[in-house]
Design an enzyme around this catalytic site. Structure first.
Site, PDB file in Angstrom:
ATOM      1  N   ALA A 196       0.707  -1.043  -0.038  1.00 52.93           N
ATOM      2  CA  ALA A 196      -0.183   0.176  -0.051  1.00 52.93           C
ATOM      3  C   ALA A 196       1.169   1.717  -0.425  1.00 52.93           C
ATOM      4  O   ALA A 196       2.098   1.428   0.698  1.00 52.93           O
ATOM      5  CB  ALA A 196      -1.083   0.012   1.250  1.00 52.93           C
ATOM      6  N   ILE A 197       0.465   2.084  -0.790  1.00 58.16           N
ATOM      7  CA  ILE A 197       1.292   3.816  -0.620  1.00 58.16           C
ATOM      8  C   ILE A 197       0.353   4.435  -0.110  1.00 58.16           C
ATOM      9  O   ILE A 197       0.115   5.749   1.136  1.00 58.16           O
ATOM     10  CB  ILE A 197       1.762   3.455  -2.210  1.00 58.16           C
ATOM     11  CG1 ILE A 197       2.235   2.407  -3.109  1.00 58.16           C
ATOM     12  CG2 ILE A 197       2.333   5.618  -2.335  1.00 58.16           C
ATOM     13  CD1 ILE A 197       2.685   3.108  -4.338  1.00 58.16           C
ATOM     14  N   ASP A 256       0.592  12.725  -8.819  1.00 58.70           N
ATOM     15  CA  ASP A 256       0.427  11.014  -9.685  1.00 58.70           C
ATOM     16  C   ASP A 256       0.812  12.175 -11.215  1.00 58.70           C
ATOM     17  O   ASP A 256       0.188  10.984 -12.021  1.00 58.70           O
ATOM     18  CB  ASP A 256      -0.631  10.557  -9.462  1.00 58.70           C
ATOM     19  CG  ASP A 256       0.358   8.911 -10.118  1.00 58.70           C
ATOM     20  OD1 ASP A 256       1.378   8.898 -10.664  1.00 58.70           O
ATOM     21  OD2 ASP A 256      -0.402   7.893  -9.749  1.00 58.70           O
TER      22      ASP A 256
END
Length: 503
Positions: A196-197, A256
């Site tokens: 998990a980020i 992102d």
């Protein structure tokens, strides 16, 4: 050049080099200078800082990461000297100005990033420039190739399949069904996943509830030879190391950039030797991608980049407007995935439908199912227990043991969250559910998370349980309950929305 005695610092600041303020004053160095720390032929680049109290004169404070890279111990003598400015800095400024980079310039940026010659500030500047100015496909191709080449490259014989989701949706445990379905049909699918980020559980976190995920390349090849598949943590491998470096600066910035999204996915697939790939693009309210139009545009870019890399790629645009299945959090998701493999008729429809649809596409890509019949074959492999048997083979081959869904333990503390009114569930916030699950302790507490009792469209009555929060910590559970009352992630509305009177 200075000769200084090493003092090991128990801190996680990879670029830090700390010396005494008096040593700094009497030297030719200044705060924030870029320096080379050298020990027995090994060199690490760091940023110079000073202290009057933490470090004595004649000492140099080095964080654990630098100590490990240099192979030094407390009391060893190291030298420091001025480091040359990175050659790639003008290229980073060039991209900040909105100009196109040449292939050689991109290679230099990636090389210096991996070699530790760029600071986090400089890497952040590069990442931000991509967010603002973007890249064309020539630039993205060059960045992808170099990201792959700077790490380990895995070679296989024949067709190697993989499936990757760009994420953003809680409970997206599809890989635990897709991998064994595809492997049971005779196709090779070495699945590498992340932890998990920003989510409550990455695929690697979920699989780790059941077996080892930190396999070496040699172990991965053995498992795939024995079973046709694996589910491992990519972070244990030296695949596209620049990707992990950029992720570390993306996270605090909360961005992102699309060029990095494309390169990140494809560099790791290129490095892993994948030549047949399916990209899952969850789309909808609360997902990374909001509309079909946006998802289609991203899919076309993935396919164009893949063609340049000689990876046959298809993309699936899937519904991402609410969590997949009902379980969020490592143990809860492992339990739900196992249930689906044991008896898919008892598992959430959204999980089963997504999994057999994705697996079906891969089966068609592999030629084991005619076009349009892959989903039917995938469901058959799931229904007949072939996928379950293959899953257990993979789990055992990776170092785990066979287990059933009812043996998976979840948090010993739990709290039910109830509906305040009669009505219908009109929305479930992906972000809200994730935040609450993380507040409960996920993913570090593998038994923490959320189980959804309702999904969008369900009718509920006042007092019905909307969801249950689990944790192995009573304090974390209390904190998660407080957050749940603030976020209210499940929206319940009556059929009468508003009354408008004449006066």
């Amino acid at each position: 050049m200075l000769f200084l005695k090493v003092r090991v610092l128990d801190i996680d600041l990879e670029n830090l080099v700390l010396i005494n303020s008096e040593d700094l004053k009497s030297s030719q160095y200044f705060p924030q200078d870029r320096v080379v720390v050298e020990f027995k032929g090994k060199e690490v680049i760091g940023i110079l800082h000073s202290s009057t109290t933490l470090i004595n004169r004649g000492e140099i404070g080095l964080p654990q990461k630098v100590v490990k890279e240099l192979g030094v111990k407390e009391g060893d003598i190291v030298t420091i000297k001025h480091a040359e400015k990175p050659k790639s800095l003008p290229y980073i400024r060039k991209k900040m100005d909105g100009n196109k980079l040449k292939k050689e310039e991109i290679f230099e940026i990636i090389d210096e990033m991996v070699d530790g010659k760029l600071t986090n500030i400089e890497i952040s500047a590069f990442v931000t420039s991509l967010y603002i100015n973007g890249m064309d496909m020539d630039e993205i191709e060059a960045m992808t190739i170099r990201m792959a080449e700077t790490g380990e490259m895995v070679n296989w014989e024949g067709h190697i399949f993989d499936v990757h989701s760009i994420g953003g949706v809680p409970g997206n445990k599809y890989a635990l069904l897709v991998v064994p379905i595809v492997a049971s049909a005779g196709l090779k699918i070495p699945k590498t996943s992340s932890r998990a980020i920003t989510s409550a559980a990455g695929t690697a976190d979920v699989v780790e509830v059941l077996t080892r995920v930190d396999l070496t390349i040699e172990e991965i090849k053995r498992v795939v030879k024995e079973t046709n598949g694996c589910m491992v943590w990519g972070g244990a491998l030296d695949l596209a190391p620049a990707d992990d470096i950029t992720i570390n600066v993306e996270r605090p910035l909360g961005i992102d950039p699309e060029p990095l999204l494309l390169s990140s996915v494809m560099a790791k697939k290129l490095a892993m030797g994948v030549n047949k790939l399916l990209i899952d693009i969850p789309t909808g309210y609360g997902a990374k991608v909001k509309s079909i139009k946006e998802a289609s545009s991203l899919a076309r870019k993935f396919i164009e980049l893949s063609d340049r890399l000689r990876i046959v790629t298809e993309c699936a645009i899937t519904y991402g407007g609410q969590p997949i299945g009902r379980a969020i959090g490592p143990a809860l998701e492992a339990k739900e995935a196992l249930l689906a493999l044991e008896d898919y008729t008892q598992a959430p429809t959204s999980l089963v439908e997504k999994s057999i649809s994705l697996a079906g596409i891969l089966l068609e890509m592999g030629g084991v199912a005619p076009t349009g019949e892959g989903k039917e074959l995938a469901e058959d492999l799931l229904a007949r227990g072939k996928a379950h048997d293959k899953f257990m083979e993979i789990i055992v081959a990776q170092g785990g043991k066979e287990v059933s869904s009812d043996e998976i333990e979840v948090g010993k503390y739990k709290a039910d969250i109830h509906s305040p009114i009669d009505g219908y569930v009109t929305r479930i916030s992906n972000a809200g559910i994730t935040k609450i699950a993380k507040e409960a302790g996920a993913p570090n507490d593998k038994k923490a998370g959320i189980y959804l009792n309702v999904k969008v469209g369900n009718k509920v009555e006042k007092g019905d349980v909307l969801y249950t929060i689990y944790s192995d910590s009573e304090e974390r559970l209390k904190s998660a309950i407080k957050l749940a009352r603030i976020l209210y992630p499940i929206k319940v509305e009556g059929m009468l929305l508003q009354k408008i009177s004449r006066f």
